[in-house]
Structure formats: C-alpha cells, structure tokens
Write a protein that holds these residues in place. Structure first.
Motif, PDB file in Angstrom:
ATOM      1  N   PRO A   1       0.816  -1.225   0.000  1.00 37.30           N
ATOM      2  CA  PRO A   1       0.000   0.000   0.000  1.00 37.30           C
ATOM      3  C   PRO A   1       0.844   1.267   0.000  1.00 37.30           C
ATOM      4  N   GLU A   2       1.947   1.292   0.766  1.00 36.01           N
ATOM      5  CA  GLU A   2       2.776   2.489   0.814  1.00 36.01           C
ATOM      6  C   GLU A   2       3.453   2.744  -0.531  1.00 36.01           C
ATOM      7  N   ARG A   3       3.870   1.685  -1.201  1.00 33.67           N
ATOM      8  CA  ARG A   3       4.587   1.852  -2.468  1.00 33.67           C
ATOM      9  C   ARG A   3       3.643   2.220  -3.625  1.00 33.67           C
ATOM     10  N   LEU A   4       2.422   1.700  -3.594  1.00 31.93           N
ATOM     11  CA  LEU A   4       1.512   1.928  -4.718  1.00 31.93           C
ATOM     12  C   LEU A   4       0.613   3.141  -4.526  1.00 31.93           C
ATOM     13  N   GLY A   5       0.327   3.494  -3.293  1.00 33.78           N
ATOM     14  CA  GLY A   5      -0.602   4.595  -3.043  1.00 33.78           C
ATOM     15  C   GLY A   5      -2.017   4.083  -2.906  1.00 33.78           C
ATOM     16  N   ARG A   6      -2.861   4.864  -2.213  1.00 32.12           N
ATOM     17  CA  ARG A   6      -4.215   4.431  -1.896  1.00 32.12           C
ATOM     18  C   ARG A   6      -5.032   4.118  -3.152  1.00 32.12           C
ATOM     19  N   ARG A   7      -5.005   5.016  -4.169  1.00 24.14           N
ATOM     20  CA  ARG A   7      -5.851   4.807  -5.342  1.00 24.14           C
ATOM     21  C   ARG A   7      -5.433   3.558  -6.107  1.00 24.14           C
ATOM     22  N   THR A   8      -4.150   3.387  -6.320  1.00 25.87           N
ATOM     23  CA  THR A   8      -3.685   2.215  -7.051  1.00 25.87           C
ATOM     24  C   THR A   8      -3.981   0.942  -6.272  1.00 25.87           C
ATOM     25  N   THR A   9      -3.837   0.980  -4.953  1.00 24.55           N
ATOM     26  CA  THR A   9      -4.127  -0.193  -4.138  1.00 24.55           C
ATOM     27  C   THR A   9      -5.594  -0.594  -4.266  1.00 24.55           C
ATOM     28  N   GLY A  10      -6.492   0.377  -4.323  1.00 24.33           N
ATOM     29  CA  GLY A  10      -7.910   0.082  -4.499  1.00 24.33           C
ATOM     30  C   GLY A  10      -8.182  -0.608  -5.825  1.00 24.33           C
ATOM     31  N   ARG A  11      -7.552  -0.107  -6.886  1.00 23.71           N
ATOM     32  CA  ARG A  11      -7.741  -0.745  -8.193  1.00 23.71           C
ATOM     33  C   ARG A  11      -7.154  -2.154  -8.190  1.00 23.71           C
ATOM     34  N   GLU A  12      -6.029  -2.319  -7.511  1.00 22.44           N
ATOM     35  CA  GLU A  12      -5.412  -3.644  -7.413  1.00 22.44           C
ATOM     36  C   GLU A  12      -6.351  -4.618  -6.708  1.00 22.44           C
ATOM     37  N   ALA A  13      -7.009  -4.180  -5.622  1.00 24.13           N
ATOM     38  CA  ALA A  13      -7.927  -5.057  -4.882  1.00 24.13           C
ATOM     39  C   ALA A  13      -9.098  -5.478  -5.759  1.00 24.13           C
ATOM     40  N   GLN A  14      -9.620  -4.534  -6.554  1.00 25.44           N
ATOM     41  CA  GLN A  14     -10.714  -4.869  -7.456  1.00 25.44           C
ATOM     42  C   GLN A  14     -10.267  -5.870  -8.519  1.00 25.44           C
ATOM     43  N   ALA A  15      -9.076  -5.654  -9.063  1.00 25.46           N
ATOM     44  CA  ALA A  15      -8.550  -6.581 -10.068  1.00 25.46           C
ATOM     45  C   ALA A  15      -8.321  -7.963  -9.473  1.00 25.46           C
ATOM     46  N   LEU A  16      -7.884  -8.013  -8.236  1.00 26.23           N
ATOM     47  CA  LEU A  16      -7.638  -9.288  -7.583  1.00 26.23           C
ATOM     48  C   LEU A  16      -8.935 -10.066  -7.395  1.00 26.23           C
ATOM     49  N   ILE A  17      -9.987  -9.381  -6.969  1.00 24.91           N
ATOM     50  CA  ILE A  17     -11.278 -10.047  -6.795  1.00 24.91           C
ATOM     51  C   ILE A  17     -11.784 -10.580  -8.131  1.00 24.91           C
ATOM     52  N   ARG A  18     -11.616  -9.788  -9.192  1.00 28.63           N
ATOM     53  CA  ARG A  18     -12.034 -10.268 -10.515  1.00 28.63           C
ATOM     54  C   ARG A  18     -11.255 -11.514 -10.919  1.00 28.63           C
ATOM     55  N   ALA A  19      -9.975 -11.554 -10.578  1.00 29.29           N
ATOM     56  CA  ALA A  19      -9.155 -12.719 -10.927  1.00 29.29           C
ATOM     57  C   ALA A  19      -9.604 -13.954 -10.150  1.00 29.29           C
ATOM     58  N   VAL A  20      -9.875 -13.785  -8.863  1.00 26.84           N
ATOM     59  CA  VAL A  20     -10.276 -14.924  -8.034  1.00 26.84           C
ATOM     60  C   VAL A  20     -11.630 -15.474  -8.476  1.00 26.84           C
ATOM     61  N   THR A  21     -12.533 -14.611  -8.905  1.00 27.50           N
ATOM     62  CA  THR A  21     -13.886 -15.048  -9.263  1.00 27.50           C
ATOM     63  C   THR A  21     -14.066 -15.313 -10.752  1.00 27.50           C
ATOM     64  N   ALA A  22     -13.022 -15.141 -11.542  1.00 23.85           N
ATOM     65  CA  ALA A  22     -13.146 -15.301 -12.998  1.00 23.85           C
ATOM     66  C   ALA A  22     -13.698 -16.656 -13.433  1.00 23.85           C
ATOM     67  N   PRO A  23     -13.340 -17.785 -12.795  1.00 28.39           N
ATOM     68  CA  PRO A  23     -13.812 -19.080 -13.288  1.00 28.39           C
ATOM     69  C   PRO A  23     -15.253 -19.420 -12.921  1.00 28.39           C
ATOM     70  N   LEU A  24     -15.946 -18.587 -12.164  1.00 22.45           N
ATOM     71  CA  LEU A  24     -17.250 -18.963 -11.632  1.00 22.45           C
ATOM     72  C   LEU A  24     -18.335 -19.026 -12.698  1.00 22.45           C
ATOM     73  N   ARG A  25     -19.234 -19.995 -12.545  1.00 22.50           N
ATOM     74  CA  ARG A  25     -20.433 -20.124 -13.369  1.00 22.50           C
ATOM     75  C   ARG A  25     -21.587 -19.366 -12.704  1.00 22.50           C
ATOM     76  N   PRO A  26     -22.716 -19.200 -13.404  1.00 22.98           N
ATOM     77  CA  PRO A  26     -23.851 -18.508 -12.777  1.00 22.98           C
ATOM     78  C   PRO A  26     -24.368 -19.197 -11.515  1.00 22.98           C
ATOM     79  N   VAL A  27     -24.200 -20.522 -11.382  1.00 21.11           N
ATOM     80  CA  VAL A  27     -24.712 -21.220 -10.201  1.00 21.11           C
ATOM     81  C   VAL A  27     -23.743 -21.156  -9.028  1.00 21.11           C
ATOM     82  N   ASP A  28     -22.517 -20.687  -9.255  1.00 26.27           N
ATOM     83  CA  ASP A  28     -21.498 -20.659  -8.213  1.00 26.27           C
ATOM     84  C   ASP A  28     -21.596 -19.384  -7.373  1.00 26.27           C
ATOM     85  N   ARG A  29     -20.950 -19.409  -6.221  1.00 24.30           N
ATOM     86  CA  ARG A  29     -20.873 -18.230  -5.371  1.00 24.30           C
ATOM     87  C   ARG A  29     -19.457 -18.084  -4.828  1.00 24.30           C
TER      88      ARG A  29
END
Length: 373
Positions: free
Chosen positions: A254-282
């Motif tokens: 967080p210190e190296r990237l800054g607050r705004r970049t860290t927020g975008r990174e967190a969103q990208a990470l969630i998208r990566a973790v959930t990318a394989p999900l089907r409509p029936v998955d959670r």
C-alpha cells in the motif's frame, strides 16, 4: 410413471408446490376412502419439516408409509409407518408423494440429478427429473411400484392394509374427466413458476456485497442464508465443491503503490479470483486475503482445475502490477455435508500456505489430512 407426459426438469421449489398440493388433497374430507398415502423424503430433515402435516394425514388415512435414507426411523407419529432406505439404493435419490383412493389419485415422482440452477438459495435451485399427475391410474401404477420395492420392509399389518387399498382401487374404473382438472392445475403451476423465475432474474442476490467497481461477493451471513445453513437442508444429497483461496502480497505494497492504485489492485484481484465462476457458483470473502468459492455439482478434478485457473488469473495481474508478486495458495474438497465444512477448508488453506503447496486436496469428507496436488 407408465403413461402421461414425458419426464421433465423440475426444481425443488416446484416439487415443494406439487407435494403440498397432494398433501392437501389427502387431507381433504371426502367419502371416497380408503386412502393410501406413500412418500419418499430422501433425508430426515425434509420429513421433520413436514411431520405436523404428515401426522394429520396418518390420522385419517387407512395406511401411510414414508421412506427416508441415512438413519433409522423411530418415534414417528401414530399411524405413520417409516421405512429406512439405504444410502446407495436408487430409492434414496427419489422424491415421491402418492395419494390414492378408489375414486382419486395423485402422484409426484422425481429423481435427484445432483445439479442446481441459479436460484435464491442452493436448496431451492436443486434439480430433479420426473413428473406429476392428478390421475388415479397414474397414482395406482406408482403405488404398485413402491409396494413391490418396499414389500419386505413393511410390517405385515401395514403390507396387508396397502394391499387392501390397491385391491379396492383395481375393482373400480377411473373417474372420467380427470385430465380436465389436471390441465387446469398445470396452467396454475406453470404460471407461478414463471413468475418466480422472473422475480429471481431481476431481484438482488440476498446477502451479497459488491466491491466498488468489482464483482459481487457474499459475506459470511449471506453465505449461511444462501446455503440454507439456518433453514432446512440435509447432508448426503447435493455434492458441492469448495475451493478455499488465500492471496498474500509482499509487505509495504500500500505504501509503495498509493491508496488509489491499491484500491484498483484489490478490485482486479477479486475479478481474478472469481473469474472461473459459473452462474450457479458463489464466492465468499472471508477476510481481506481469504476467499471461498462454492461450486455445486463439480467433481474434485474439476474443482482442482478451477483452483488452477485462479492461480493463472492472479499471476496474470503481474502485467498491470509488475512490482507486486502475489502468493496464492488453495485447498479443494467435494462434500455432501451440511453445513458446509468451511472451517476445515480454511485450516487446509493455512496448511498449504505454511508448506508452500499451491493446491491442497482434503481427504474425502473427513477434511483432516490435506495432501499435495
């Protein structure tokens, strides 16, 4: 059933509606007895929910038989004959309700596909294959089938009472005009089913939280609601694959990237973790670093493949965040236990992180001895 419409795909929600209609028909006052009622409930929690109704049915019917898999049936209401089914026999997959008199019949017979469709809860989306009818000859056919399958497990007096009803039904012709009433019922049920599907398609996913700019996740209370952990569910039916994921990043990001970049990174990470999900998955966010993917009906090998896809998707983030090296560890199991063994999966993920194992597999159902891929 031996005649009538071909088997169709039915959700648990629609089966509950038809089952309740047959139960109310069995409870109605009519001078057309004797009444035989038979049902298979799969597992005890499903019967327990309906016991008050079935106690009333047993009090008025000539004979009432219910079957449940997984345990002995004891201390049932008076007049209710319980039959224990083996976990591995095909009757344990069956959801049936049959009501039969010399002048009336209704039957629902459906087989568990161990699959789901997208729905408000995991239970309500369960899929079955079968059909239902409000015709006496159809009910007679199904009652004869169950009588033959359960004969040796029925006490002699119960077996004699079942045979007496079947004999009296066979002596009389079916009532003309049954198909007219059934056609009206099918219209009502189909319209109600369409209305529920329409509401589900437009309504929010209860218990979900959304990361700003990212995909929808469940929180832990939402997970409990979606999996019916506080409602009526049962072990031993629908298999569910669980993939626990832990993503660690180097200290000081967080210190190296800054607050705004860290927020975008967190969103990208969630998208990566959930990318394989089907409509029936959670997907469930357990902590800032821990996620749980809930994947109904997948095999262990398919779940391991999903874990591999998560690894690849997270690794791909290096193109956008080259100075952040994410460490990803996962654990996989397939379970029919309810509630889901979430704590076991989290324990296995922690073990995988300590041992440097990319994907750990939990021992089948015991979830006590994670092993490497």
């Amino acid at each position: 059933m031996h005649s009538g419409p071909a088997p169709e795909l039915l959700t648990k929600r629609s089966l509950v509606a038809v089952s309740h209609a047959i139960e109310q028909a069995a409870l109605a006052t009519a001078e057309d007895g004797p009444l035989l009622v038979m049902a298979l409930f799969q597992r005890m929690p499903y019967l327990e929910r309906e016991l008050p109704v079935w106690a009333r049915i047993a009090a008025t019917a000539a004979v009432t038989v219910v079957g449940v898999a997984g345990q002995r049936l004891e201390a049932l209401p008076a007049g209710l004959c319980g039959v224990a089914l083996g976990d591995s026999e095909d009757l344990a997959r069956e959801w049936s309700v049959i009501a039969l008199t010399p002048r009336f019949g209704a039957a629902l017979v459906a087989y568990d596909r161990a699959e789901v469709e997208p729905a408000a809860t995991l239970e309500s989306g369960r899929l079955f294959e079968g059909r239902w009818a409000f015709r006496r000859d159809e009910a007679l056919h199904e009652a004869l089938r169950l009588r033959e399958r359960l004969a040796e497990r029925l006490p002699a007096p119960v077996r004699a009472a079942v045979d007496d009803v079947l004999l009296r039904v066979r002596d009389l012709p079916a009532t003309p005009g049954e198909t007219r009433g059934e056609a009206a019922l099918r219209l009502v049920f189909s319209r109600a089913e369409r209305a529920v599907r329409a509401r589900r398609a437009t309504g929010p996913d209860g218990g979900a939280v959304t990361a700003k700019g990212g995909p929808t996740l469940l929180d832990e209370p939402g997970m409990r609601r979606w999996t019916d952990a506080d409602g009526v569910t049962a072990s031993g039916t629908l298999p569910v694959a669980l993939v626990g994921v832990r993503v660690d990043e180097p200290p000081g990001v967080p210190e190296r990237l800054g607050r705004r970049t860290t927020g975008r990174e967190a969103q990208a990470l969630i998208r990566a973790v959930t990318a394989p999900l089907r409509p029936v998955d959670r997907a469930v966010r357990l902590t800032d670093q821990e996620y749980l993917l809930i994947l109904p009906s997948l095999t262990e090998e398919q779940a391991v493949a999903v874990a591999g896809q998560v690894h690849e998707a997270v690794a791909g983030l290096a193109q956008s965040y080259p100075f952040v090296a994410f460490a990803v560890h996962a654990a996989v199991t397939v379970t029919t236990r309810r509630p889901l063994p979430v704590a076991d999966v989290r324990h296995a993920v922690a073990w995988a992180a300590r041992e440097g194992v990319p994907v750990a597999r939990l021992a089948p159902e015991s979830a006590e001895a994670p092993t490497g891929p």
